[in-house]
Motif scaffolding. Structure first.
Motif, PDB file in Angstrom:
ATOM      1  N   THR A  80      84.226 -12.380 -77.946  1.00 14.99           N
ATOM      2  CA  THR A  80      84.568 -12.513 -79.220  1.00 14.99           C
ATOM      3  C   THR A  80      84.453 -11.106 -80.200  1.00 14.99           C
ATOM      4  OG1 THR A  80      84.460 -14.846 -78.986  1.00 14.99           O
ATOM      5  CG2 THR A  80      85.485 -14.200 -81.593  1.00 14.99           C
ATOM      6  N   LYS A  92      87.269  -8.347 -78.776  1.00 21.76           N
ATOM      7  CA  LYS A  92      88.646  -8.687 -78.619  1.00 21.76           C
ATOM      8  C   LYS A  92      89.229  -8.141 -80.360  1.00 21.76           C
ATOM      9  CE  LYS A  92      89.108 -12.660 -75.209  1.00 21.76           C
ATOM     10  NZ  LYS A  92      89.566 -13.641 -74.505  1.00 21.76           N
ATOM     11  N   LEU A  93      88.108  -8.566 -81.449  1.00 24.57           N
ATOM     12  CA  LEU A  93      88.356  -8.433 -82.516  1.00 24.57           C
ATOM     13  C   LEU A  93      88.537  -7.478 -83.034  1.00 24.57           C
ATOM     14  CD1 LEU A  93      86.568 -11.212 -84.499  1.00 24.57           C
ATOM     15  CD2 LEU A  93      89.156 -11.629 -84.214  1.00 24.57           C
ATOM     16  N   ALA A 140      91.867  -5.052 -81.524  1.00 25.71           N
ATOM     17  CA  ALA A 140      93.042  -4.950 -81.991  1.00 25.71           C
ATOM     18  C   ALA A 140      93.343  -4.324 -83.134  1.00 25.71           C
ATOM     19  CB  ALA A 140      92.824  -6.601 -82.954  1.00 25.71           C
ATOM     20  N   CYS A 170      95.858 -14.265 -79.723  1.00 25.27           N
ATOM     21  CA  CYS A 170      95.514 -15.668 -80.139  1.00 25.27           C
ATOM     22  C   CYS A 170      95.830 -15.399 -82.404  1.00 25.27           C
ATOM     23  CB  CYS A 170      94.040 -15.436 -79.976  1.00 25.27           C
ATOM     24  SG  CYS A 170      92.715 -16.982 -80.492  1.00 25.27           S
ATOM     25  N   PRO A 171      95.091 -14.492 -82.317  1.00 22.40           N
ATOM     26  CA  PRO A 171      95.079 -14.765 -84.133  1.00 22.40           C
ATOM     27  C   PRO A 171      96.965 -14.613 -84.505  1.00 22.40           C
ATOM     28  CG  PRO A 171      94.511 -12.209 -83.961  1.00 22.40           C
ATOM     29  CD  PRO A 171      94.300 -12.942 -82.098  1.00 22.40           C
ATOM     30  N   LEU A 172      98.082 -13.724 -83.738  1.00 25.69           N
ATOM     31  CA  LEU A 172      99.181 -14.342 -84.280  1.00 25.69           C
ATOM     32  C   LEU A 172      99.707 -15.295 -84.124  1.00 25.69           C
ATOM     33  CD1 LEU A 172     101.920 -12.911 -84.892  1.00 25.69           C
ATOM     34  CD2 LEU A 172     102.228 -12.412 -82.519  1.00 25.69           C
ATOM     35  N   ARG A 173      98.984 -16.526 -83.048  1.00 27.28           N
ATOM     36  CA  ARG A 173      99.633 -17.947 -82.277  1.00 27.28           C
ATOM     37  C   ARG A 173      99.022 -18.580 -83.629  1.00 27.28           C
ATOM     38  NH1 ARG A 173      97.030 -18.375 -78.062  1.00 27.28           N
ATOM     39  NH2 ARG A 173      99.185 -16.883 -76.794  1.00 27.28           N
ATOM     40  N   ASN A 174      97.455 -17.951 -84.140  1.00 30.58           N
ATOM     41  CA  ASN A 174      97.090 -19.253 -85.054  1.00 30.58           C
ATOM     42  C   ASN A 174      97.561 -19.108 -86.848  1.00 30.58           C
ATOM     43  OD1 ASN A 174      95.514 -20.068 -82.878  1.00 30.58           O
ATOM     44  ND2 ASN A 174      93.596 -18.769 -83.598  1.00 30.58           N
ATOM     45  N   ALA A 175      97.805 -17.809 -87.133  1.00 28.02           N
ATOM     46  CA  ALA A 175      98.650 -17.492 -88.136  1.00 28.02           C
ATOM     47  C   ALA A 175      99.622 -18.269 -88.097  1.00 28.02           C
ATOM     48  CB  ALA A 175      99.038 -16.451 -88.362  1.00 28.02           C
ATOM     49  N   LYS A 184      99.666 -21.797 -88.246  1.00 32.81           N
ATOM     50  CA  LYS A 184      99.478 -22.521 -89.895  1.00 32.81           C
ATOM     51  C   LYS A 184     100.197 -22.322 -90.484  1.00 32.81           C
ATOM     52  CE  LYS A 184      94.440 -21.252 -89.608  1.00 32.81           C
ATOM     53  NZ  LYS A 184      93.955 -20.096 -90.109  1.00 32.81           N
TER      54      LYS A 184
END
Length: 273
Positions: free
Chosen positions: A44, A47-48, A51, A239-244, A247
């Motif tokens: 994890t 992965k961060l 980006a 993943c962060p794009l999908r989560n944002a 939300k």
């Protein structure tokens, strides 16, 4: 493409069946290239880190050999992939018994699927997102306003998933954007453009490939089972794009309910709104 880059000596090797590497070879390869085999607890953070812009830029440059690198600059190479933009994050998929990552079809209730084709590159320039919407005959008027403003491109089909027809429409969208960039001098007129894709079956659209060739766009395909660790979009952005997105969608949904429903239970026909 191989002839263009002066790689004709290796063409005769394209049809050879490669022997899977032995564990000793893999271990030696990792050692020679100073790579690391990360445990799940370290994946994890890795992965961060992937980006960050410097790492994304490094990926686009260092993945190619010396024969191709002279043609690459930060304005003419891109990586694109589609991601699931559904509001529901617990959608079930039916997969073949021998495959763990390749969805074959979705359950019948998931008829509101939305896919978004997002293209990234080592510079700040990128084409507007390409949105695939299901279960609609026409594009919603609200989304058409964004389309008219040049903020996105849309496509409607029965499933909302990427298929060959949708990929051809994306190819038209990407080629049109490249043409505009070349006319503005953002991308040099005589410079090739490189587009890196995954191995999804929709990429086998011959009309799209002919169109790319016409516009001097070279397509590279990554192995299908490795894109989740090779593509910068898959590794650190999706993943962060999908989560944002979810939300934001959730907040918009709550706001819509407060303004239009007066405390009544939401009907299934209203959920699409």
């Amino acid at each position: 493409m191989s002839l263009y880059f002066g790689l004709s000596p290796v063409i005769k090797h394209f049809d050879k069946q490669l022997v899977p590497p032995s564990p000793a070879y893999v271990s030696g390869f990792i050692s020679r290239h100073k790579l690391k085999v990360l445990s799940p607890t370290n994946i994890t953070p890795a992965k961060l880190n992937s980006a960050f812009m410097p790492n994304i830029r490094a990926w686009f440059y260092f993945m190619f050999n010396k024969d191709i690198k002279p043609s690459i600059n930060k304005f003419n190479i891109f990586n694109t992939d589609e991601w699931n933009a559904d509001f529901c994050s617990s959608q079930k998929l039916i997969v073949p018994a021998e495959a763990k990552r390749a969805p074959a079809s979705t359950e019948d209730y998931s008829n509101n699927h939305i896919s978004i084709m997002t293209t990234i590159g080592p510079s700040c320039i990128k084409p507007p997102p390409f949105i695939i919407i299901s279960a609609l005959k026409t594009v919603p008027p609200e989304l058409l306003e964004y389309k008219k403003a040049g903020s996105c491109e849309t496509h409607v089909n029965a499933s909302g998933w990427m298929d060959r027809n949708a990929f051809f429409c994306y190819a038209v969208h990407f080629c049109s954007w490249v043409t505009i960039c070349r006319s503005l001098g953002v991308i040099p007129r005589n410079s090739p453009v490189f587009l890196i894709l995954d191995g999804h079956p929709s990429r086998l659209c011959s009309s799209a490939l002919v169109l790319f060739a016409k516009y001097f766009i070279f397509v590279f395909t990554l192995p299908g089972n490795l894109v989740h660790i090779l593509q910068p979009f898959d590794v650190g952005i999706a993943c962060p794009l999908r989560n944002a997105f979810r939300k934001l969608t959730r907040r918009r949904k709550i706001k819509w309910v407060d303004e239009h429903n007066d405390g009544q239970k939401i009907k299934s026909t209203d959920r699409r709104k």
